[in-house]
Design an enzyme around this catalytic site. Sequence first.
Site, PDB file in Angstrom:
ATOM      1  N   ASP A 185       0.915  -1.182  -0.422  1.00  0.00           N
ATOM      2  CA  ASP A 185      -0.367   0.130  -0.388  1.00  0.00           C
ATOM      3  C   ASP A 185       1.415   1.694   0.213  1.00  0.00           C
ATOM      4  O   ASP A 185       2.235   1.196   0.440  1.00  0.00           O
ATOM      5  CB  ASP A 185      -0.907   0.027   1.339  1.00  0.00           C
ATOM      6  N   GLU A 208      -7.539   4.782  12.451  1.00  0.00           N
ATOM      7  CA  GLU A 208      -6.499   5.370  13.271  1.00  0.00           C
ATOM      8  C   GLU A 208      -6.006   6.532  13.915  1.00  0.00           C
ATOM      9  O   GLU A 208      -5.015   6.332  14.950  1.00  0.00           O
ATOM     10  CB  GLU A 208      -4.531   4.668  12.202  1.00  0.00           C
TER      11      GLU A 208
END
Length: 248
Positions: free
Chosen positions: A39, A132
């Site tokens: 990613d 997050e």
Amino acid sequence: MHSTRWRSTHALALSAIAVSGILTATIPGTAAATPVGPDVSSWQHVDGRFIDWFAVRRSGHDFAMVKATEGLNYVNPYFVQDSLLMRAAGVARGTYHYAQPGLPPEPQAALYAATVLGQNGPLDLPPVLDLEITGGLDPARLINWTHRYLDTVQALTGRTPIVYTYPNFWKSAMANTNEFVHYPLWIADYRGNDQPDVPGGWPTWTFWQTTDRGNVPGIAGVTDVNVYSGAQGDFARYANISSPLGSS
């Protein structure tokens, strides 16, 4: 990756299984039995360099997750470039929005959906919410924020989103809620175990980010590497691939 990302600051050793899979996937001309992929965000475009997505694909990486947007006004400047070259190279594309929960969720979902132009084309994986940070919200308000974002993205894209998080964050910031088990889980866990720590009552993980120190041909410097579990069934179907990966 984003400068505050947990996965960019806590590198741990890979498990023997993860190492074996990733090494198999990075041998040129060899396809891994289990789909593997990096990613990326603007951080992987060192000095403005292109990612060679054809080299990524040749090294056996079936997919990649690409940062699309963040908050209310950030669009990854390399997003369109990466999306086009991934499509040309035959790399299945996942895209993610980096959540800023201190800002309202619905306009963030709208920015993301408008940027990616849906997630229903050939080689498209479902949309991803990268969660997050709390944005100063307590668990109850963050849970509400997350529901609202995911509901909006699903309405705008027509696909069930994937939730990206890491175990300690979910257990603390989200009070280890099990309200999201109907969404696929992408979990970051670098402890080197045979399986990741799965929080929140999820029965299993769909993607596992095993390291932020991977080396992938075609990408300058280190990058995150992920593996697909098969939890959502055949990968080709999940990624809207009409013919087997690697076929001409």
